[in-house]
Design a protein around this motif. Sequence first.
Motif, PDB file in Angstrom:
ATOM      1  N   LEU A 194      13.193   9.339   3.236  1.00  0.00           N
ATOM      2  CA  LEU A 194      12.966  10.131   2.311  1.00  0.00           C
ATOM      3  C   LEU A 194      13.242  11.069   2.549  1.00  0.00           C
ATOM      4  O   LEU A 194      12.893  11.881   2.958  1.00  0.00           O
ATOM      5  N   ASP A 195      13.908  11.766   1.488  1.00  0.00           N
ATOM      6  CA  ASP A 195      14.463  12.659   1.269  1.00  0.00           C
ATOM      7  C   ASP A 195      14.138  14.181   0.760  1.00  0.00           C
ATOM      8  O   ASP A 195      12.544  13.904   0.665  1.00  0.00           O
ATOM      9  N   LEU A 242       3.571  -0.832  -4.521  1.00  0.00           N
ATOM     10  CA  LEU A 242       2.751   0.225  -3.068  1.00  0.00           C
ATOM     11  C   LEU A 242       4.157  -0.387  -2.632  1.00  0.00           C
ATOM     12  O   LEU A 242       3.721  -2.011  -2.050  1.00  0.00           O
ATOM     13  N   ILE A 243       5.145   0.356  -1.823  1.00  0.00           N
ATOM     14  CA  ILE A 243       5.592   0.383  -0.820  1.00  0.00           C
ATOM     15  C   ILE A 243       5.319   1.501   0.304  1.00  0.00           C
ATOM     16  O   ILE A 243       4.559   2.533   0.074  1.00  0.00           O
ATOM     17  N   VAL A 244       5.806   1.062   1.993  1.00  0.00           N
ATOM     18  CA  VAL A 244       5.830   2.313   2.623  1.00  0.00           C
ATOM     19  C   VAL A 244       7.222   2.669   2.672  1.00  0.00           C
ATOM     20  O   VAL A 244       8.009   1.597   3.152  1.00  0.00           O
ATOM     21  N   VAL A 245       7.478   3.992   2.089  1.00  0.00           N
ATOM     22  CA  VAL A 245       8.749   4.585   2.892  1.00  0.00           C
ATOM     23  C   VAL A 245       9.117   5.476   4.348  1.00  0.00           C
ATOM     24  O   VAL A 245       8.090   6.174   4.635  1.00  0.00           O
ATOM     25  N   GLU A 246       9.345   5.542   5.092  1.00  0.00           N
ATOM     26  CA  GLU A 246       9.262   5.311   6.687  1.00  0.00           C
ATOM     27  C   GLU A 246       9.570   7.197   6.472  1.00  0.00           C
ATOM     28  O   GLU A 246      11.220   7.758   5.492  1.00  0.00           O
ATOM     29  N   TYR A 247       9.517   8.197   7.221  1.00  0.00           N
ATOM     30  CA  TYR A 247       9.474   9.140   7.237  1.00  0.00           C
ATOM     31  C   TYR A 247      11.623   9.321   6.879  1.00  0.00           C
ATOM     32  O   TYR A 247      12.210  10.452   6.275  1.00  0.00           O
ATOM     33  N   SER A 248      12.372   9.121   7.416  1.00  0.00           N
ATOM     34  CA  SER A 248      13.710   8.910   7.745  1.00  0.00           C
ATOM     35  C   SER A 248      13.874   8.563   6.586  1.00  0.00           C
ATOM     36  O   SER A 248      15.175   8.974   6.502  1.00  0.00           O
ATOM     37  N   GLY A 270      23.000  -0.806   2.998  1.00  0.00           N
ATOM     38  CA  GLY A 270      23.619  -0.523   1.738  1.00  0.00           C
ATOM     39  C   GLY A 270      23.483  -0.695  -0.246  1.00  0.00           C
ATOM     40  O   GLY A 270      24.120  -0.255  -0.910  1.00  0.00           O
ATOM     41  N   LEU A 271      22.953  -1.387   0.202  1.00  0.00           N
ATOM     42  CA  LEU A 271      22.154  -2.250  -1.257  1.00  0.00           C
ATOM     43  C   LEU A 271      21.431  -0.634  -2.017  1.00  0.00           C
ATOM     44  O   LEU A 271      20.093  -0.192  -0.927  1.00  0.00           O
ATOM     45  N   PRO A 272      21.466  -0.495  -3.540  1.00  0.00           N
ATOM     46  CA  PRO A 272      20.862   0.443  -4.340  1.00  0.00           C
ATOM     47  C   PRO A 272      19.292   0.403  -4.444  1.00  0.00           C
ATOM     48  O   PRO A 272      19.278  -0.691  -4.283  1.00  0.00           O
ATOM     49  N   VAL A 273      18.678   1.479  -3.822  1.00  0.00           N
ATOM     50  CA  VAL A 273      17.244   1.429  -3.204  1.00  0.00           C
ATOM     51  C   VAL A 273      16.387   1.544  -4.647  1.00  0.00           C
ATOM     52  O   VAL A 273      17.276   2.630  -5.749  1.00  0.00           O
ATOM     53  N   ALA A 274      15.364   0.868  -5.506  1.00  0.00           N
ATOM     54  CA  ALA A 274      15.124   1.485  -6.020  1.00  0.00           C
ATOM     55  C   ALA A 274      14.091   2.212  -5.898  1.00  0.00           C
ATOM     56  O   ALA A 274      13.766   3.200  -5.601  1.00  0.00           O
ATOM     57  N   ALA A 275      14.477   3.738  -7.146  1.00  0.00           N
ATOM     58  CA  ALA A 275      13.565   4.457  -7.348  1.00  0.00           C
ATOM     59  C   ALA A 275      12.062   4.697  -7.087  1.00  0.00           C
ATOM     60  O   ALA A 275      11.641   3.366  -7.031  1.00  0.00           O
ATOM     61  N   ILE A 276      11.843   5.952  -6.383  1.00  0.00           N
ATOM     62  CA  ILE A 276      10.516   5.652  -5.968  1.00  0.00           C
ATOM     63  C   ILE A 276       9.513   6.649  -6.561  1.00  0.00           C
ATOM     64  O   ILE A 276      10.418   7.712  -7.522  1.00  0.00           O
ATOM     65  N   GLU A 277       8.099   6.070  -6.737  1.00  0.00           N
ATOM     66  CA  GLU A 277       7.349   7.340  -7.963  1.00  0.00           C
ATOM     67  C   GLU A 277       5.995   7.763  -6.873  1.00  0.00           C
ATOM     68  O   GLU A 277       6.079   6.801  -6.014  1.00  0.00           O
ATOM     69  N   PRO A 278       5.517   8.718  -7.264  1.00  0.00           N
ATOM     70  CA  PRO A 278       4.098   8.726  -6.464  1.00  0.00           C
ATOM     71  C   PRO A 278       3.441   7.673  -6.782  1.00  0.00           C
ATOM     72  O   PRO A 278       3.231   7.115  -7.740  1.00  0.00           O
ATOM     73  N   VAL A 279       2.421   7.462  -5.859  1.00  0.00           N
ATOM     74  CA  VAL A 279       0.936   6.400  -5.936  1.00  0.00           C
ATOM     75  C   VAL A 279       0.080   6.986  -6.913  1.00  0.00           C
ATOM     76  O   VAL A 279      -0.223   7.786  -6.952  1.00  0.00           O
ATOM     77  N   PRO A 280      -0.216   5.802  -8.035  1.00  0.00           N
ATOM     78  CA  PRO A 280      -0.793   6.621  -8.659  1.00  0.00           C
ATOM     79  C   PRO A 280      -2.508   6.820  -7.776  1.00  0.00           C
ATOM     80  O   PRO A 280      -2.786   6.345  -7.556  1.00  0.00           O
ATOM     81  N   GLU A 281      -2.918   8.052  -8.946  1.00  0.00           N
ATOM     82  CA  GLU A 281      -3.884   8.746  -7.880  1.00  0.00           C
ATOM     83  C   GLU A 281      -5.429   7.649  -8.459  1.00  0.00           C
ATOM     84  O   GLU A 281      -6.396   7.992  -7.737  1.00  0.00           O
ATOM     85  N   ASN A 282      -4.926   6.677  -9.695  1.00  0.00           N
ATOM     86  CA  ASN A 282      -6.119   5.833  -9.639  1.00  0.00           C
ATOM     87  C   ASN A 282      -6.158   4.655  -8.768  1.00  0.00           C
ATOM     88  O   ASN A 282      -7.331   3.834  -8.451  1.00  0.00           O
ATOM     89  N   THR A 283      -5.549   4.317  -7.811  1.00  0.00           N
ATOM     90  CA  THR A 283      -5.447   3.577  -6.605  1.00  0.00           C
ATOM     91  C   THR A 283      -5.635   4.370  -5.892  1.00  0.00           C
ATOM     92  O   THR A 283      -5.959   3.475  -4.909  1.00  0.00           O
ATOM     93  N   VAL A 284      -5.982   5.181  -5.612  1.00  0.00           N
ATOM     94  CA  VAL A 284      -6.439   5.495  -3.909  1.00  0.00           C
ATOM     95  C   VAL A 284      -8.006   5.960  -4.359  1.00  0.00           C
ATOM     96  O   VAL A 284      -8.475   6.607  -5.466  1.00  0.00           O
TER      97      VAL A 284
END
Length: 489
Positions: free
Chosen positions: A323-324, A315-321, A72-86
């Motif tokens: 992700l808004d 970089l972290i992994v967000v589970e499909y459930s 229930g703690l607030p989760v940090a806002a997420i951003e797409p992975v930067p293209e240059n890391t892939v």
Amino acid sequence: MKEPTETNNGGALPSLPPQALLERLKDYGQEDVFALWDELSPGERELLVKDIESLDLPRLNRIIRCSLRSQGLPVAAIEPVPENTVSTVEERTIEEKERWWKMGLKTISNGKLAVVLLSGGQGTRLGSSDPKGCFNIGLPSGKSLFQLQAERILCVQRLAAQASSEGSGSSVLIHCYIMTSRFTDDSTRFFFENHKYFGLEADQVTFFQQGTIPCVSKDGRFIMETPFRVAKAPDGNGGVYSALKYSKLLEDMASRGIKYVDCYGVDNALVRVADPVFLGYFIDKGVAAAAKVVRKAYPQEKVGVFVRQGKGGPLIVVEYSELDQSLASAINQQTGRLRFCWSNVCLHMFSLDFLNQVANGLEKDSIYHLAEKRIPSIHGGTMGLKLEQFIFDAFPYAPSTALFEVPREEEFAPVKNANGSNYDTPESARLLVLRLHSRWVVAAGGFLTHSVPLYATGVEVSPTCSYAGENLEAICRGRTFHAPCEITF
């Protein structure tokens, strides 16, 4: 010593639980485990005391409290992975792949790579109580997942030995660490012993068990499976980090001169174990952690995705459930791809130094994922919480992470659900293997005949012949193979 008090019928009153242990349990609010003490036989009381004494109560208390508090703690806002890391498939050049391949083989020939196989799960959803790795997905060879993966290791060892600068072809060994669970350990060891380790040396394989952790109620109290045993469950595939640490296997790796660790899940029929290209890429990028990723097939696909946690965060992994839906469907206008498109498929590379840091960091923070499940208990099925860590929990600790896109149809054939399910079945994995290998054979100058439609069949190339489609011309050119069949030496 105080004499036992006599009851009216002349018998001694039931003995009390060990006082020191009871006081320790009270310190952590877990004294209810002795609630049925008076009803237990002497043997059952002994089992209960042994069970409680085997628990690291201060550590468990820290994990339970930290994990419950984090909900229930607030989760940090997420951003797409930067293209240059892939490293994407379309941007990768043949020269780069060749350079990484050679770099990886050289590192393997120098004994600097180990493999960690995550194999704690049973094939329950596949209709089997055996370890998942024992499962035969129905290939022409009848090989199990364990055998396919062991033979790919043998193939890489041979390629590395042939590519070594001396050209002597001297033996190369990739040490394999196989994580089991209390449910799969004995049967996994027996399966390997019974099949003579599928050609691997017995002393290049080390088995170790992931931990278990008590199941708890929503207020953090232990659930009792029986009156004399606490309900426990495996601590998730992320338990690999603490299991490697407490088994002293990180020290074992260091003593063998290992610098890099390829870590993957057993339930992928197309996994490229000890992939020299991925290893070379990892070394070239100079990162602490890397993951192979595939492009998300569609917005609602049930896969976790890599994201960036906050501006400039890890970089972290967000589970499909988690992700808004609006984010899951969002499109990057420049690329035309989903903004959050890089799926995690449990194919990871770590430096040994980083694994040491992760094991300590996860232990210090003690935050586990909570899954509400029906737990077998003295009250029948009780709704409670299982505590788990996941393999991707390592990534927030990484000072640097790189992602490596692989074509789904070449490296990702998950085996998770029984045949008849809509996706990720042994049958779907079998077809993915046969189709890929059929393409290899045709590219090497071979021909296929078939008595059923080709989309429903194909050929299987034994890992003893080829790791990723290389070196098949001598076997295939000008020859015709009738599908389905296995092509081997």
